[in-house]
Scaffold this active site. Structure first.
Site, short mmCIF file in Angstrom:
data_model
loop_
_atom_site.label_atom_id
_atom_site.label_comp_id
_atom_site.label_asym_id
_atom_site.label_seq_id
_atom_site.Cartn_x
_atom_site.Cartn_y
_atom_site.Cartn_z
N ASN A 168 0.83 -1.21 0.00
CA ASN A 168 0.00 0.00 0.00
C ASN A 168 0.86 1.25 0.00
O ASN A 168 0.50 2.28 -0.59
CB ASN A 168 -0.93 -0.01 1.22
CG ASN A 168 -2.03 -1.03 1.07
OD1 ASN A 168 -2.99 -0.81 0.34
ND2 ASN A 168 -1.87 -2.18 1.70
N HIS B 40 11.77 0.20 4.39
CA HIS B 40 11.21 1.02 3.31
C HIS B 40 12.21 2.10 2.95
O HIS B 40 12.77 2.74 3.84
CB HIS B 40 9.91 1.68 3.77
CG HIS B 40 8.90 0.71 4.29
ND1 HIS B 40 8.13 -0.08 3.46
CD2 HIS B 40 8.56 0.36 5.55
CE1 HIS B 40 7.34 -0.85 4.19
NE2 HIS B 40 7.59 -0.61 5.46
#
Ligand SMILES: NC(=O)C1=CN([C@@H]2O[C@H](COP(=O)(O)OP(=O)(O)OC[C@H]3O[C@@H](n4cnc5c(N)ncnc54)[C@H](OP(=O)(O)O)[C@@H]3O)[C@@H](O)[C@H]2O)C=CC1
Ligand SMILES: O=C([O-])CC(=O)C(=O)O
Length: 263
Positions: free
Chosen positions: A186, A216
């Site tokens: 997402n 990330h």
């Protein structure tokens, strides 16, 4: 006291509930019809457990979705058409152009607003500001343990049991990533919305057998300069796909709903 509606009652929703600001109380919970009775028994009479938005006659101060892209498809338009504010964590749902159009339409007609929550990553504020001056490139790399990729198409793209070093198993656009990995990517869609869009944001997904973190990395360049943000997040114990920070970003939205100073 302000009143919250929450969609979903899985790992993230439970974390959010445990950290809810004192000025906001959970009043309605939306779960699949088959789960209503057990959730109601667990939460008691202070919370009304429903399976349809239509069955809520009052107006929540905030609705937060912690349930997955399918739930956005099922409930999103009904929330927005009522003029309510919807904090979205399954932002990858907006990679579906038809759904994104329907949600905007419902919001436009009903006066509702969609808050795309930052979720498991940091830097969305800077990226979205940088976009205003013009961006040249935005790339995102998501790196998780084999355990975190189980149950996703990664299982057919790489040998999750046999991998011995960090391995890229997906390379493509944010739109493709968010649709192929609805429980894991997402954030790719969130970065795309803040930056260069779903089709111009490059995404790499990596399995790392030596890590237990959800990592990330966003790299961007443009008229503002360069941005390079790396985040190493601890997964929730109840769901290794989901970073703790994603749940905390929902709590942040709850705080923003109640505190006069919004940060
Ligand atoms: N933006 C971000 O950074 C991140 C976003 N996410 C998103 O958050 C979602 C939730 O994560 P997490 O809590 O860990 O996942 P879980 O699988 O633990 O929980 C999801 C819950 O939502 C429920 N649910 C499914 N469909 C619906 C529906 N139509 N209406 C109401 N409830 C529904 C499920 O019920 P049941 O078990 O009965 O199916 C389950 O209880 C993920 O699916 C992902 O889309 C996750 C991590 C990071
Ligand atoms: O929680 C994370 O690390 C990211 C995630 O699952 C998603 O973006 O869907």
């Amino acid at each position: 006291m302000k009143q919250l509606m929450m969609i979903g009652f899985g790992a993230m929703a439970r974390e959010v509930l445990a950290l809810l600001p004192a000025e906001l109380s959970l009043k309605w919970l939306l779960v699949p019809a088959a789960r209503v009775a057990e959730a109601q028994a667990e939460l008691g009479p202070a919370v009304t457990v429903l399976s349809r938005v239509e069955d809520c006659a009052a107006t929540p101060d905030l609705v937060v979705e912690c349930a997955g892209q399918a739930a956005v498809r099922e409930h999103g338009s009904a929330v927005l058409a009522r003029g309510w504010t919807l904090g979205l964590i399954s932002v990858g749902a907006l990679a579906d152009e038809a759904l994104a159009r329907d949600l905007r339409l419902a919001a436009g007609q009903g006066g509702g607003r969609i808050l795309a929550l930052a979720g498991a990553i940091a830097g969305i504020d800077g990226l979205a500001a940088a976009r205003e001056g013009g961006l040249e490139s935005v790339t995102y790399q998501g790196r998780k343990s084999p355990q975190s990729w189980r149950g996703s198409p990664a299982e057919t793209l790489v040998d999750l049991d046999g991998v011995t070093e960090p391995t890229v198993f997906f390379s493509g656009t944010a739109r493709e990533a968010a649709r192929l990995f609805p429980a894991n990517a997402n954030v790719a869609a969130t970065i795309a919305l803040a930056g260069l869009g779903m089709d111009h944001t490059r995404v790499e997904l990596v399995v790392d057998p030596d890590s237990r973190r959800n990592q990330h990395r966003i790299r961007a360049s443009g008229r503002f300069g360069e941005l390079d943000i790396a985040l190493s997040g601890l997964p929730l114990a109840a769901n290794p796909k989901t970073s703790t920070l994603a749940a905390l970003s929902v709590v942040r939205a709850c705080r923003q709903c109640t505190d006069p100073l919004v940060i």
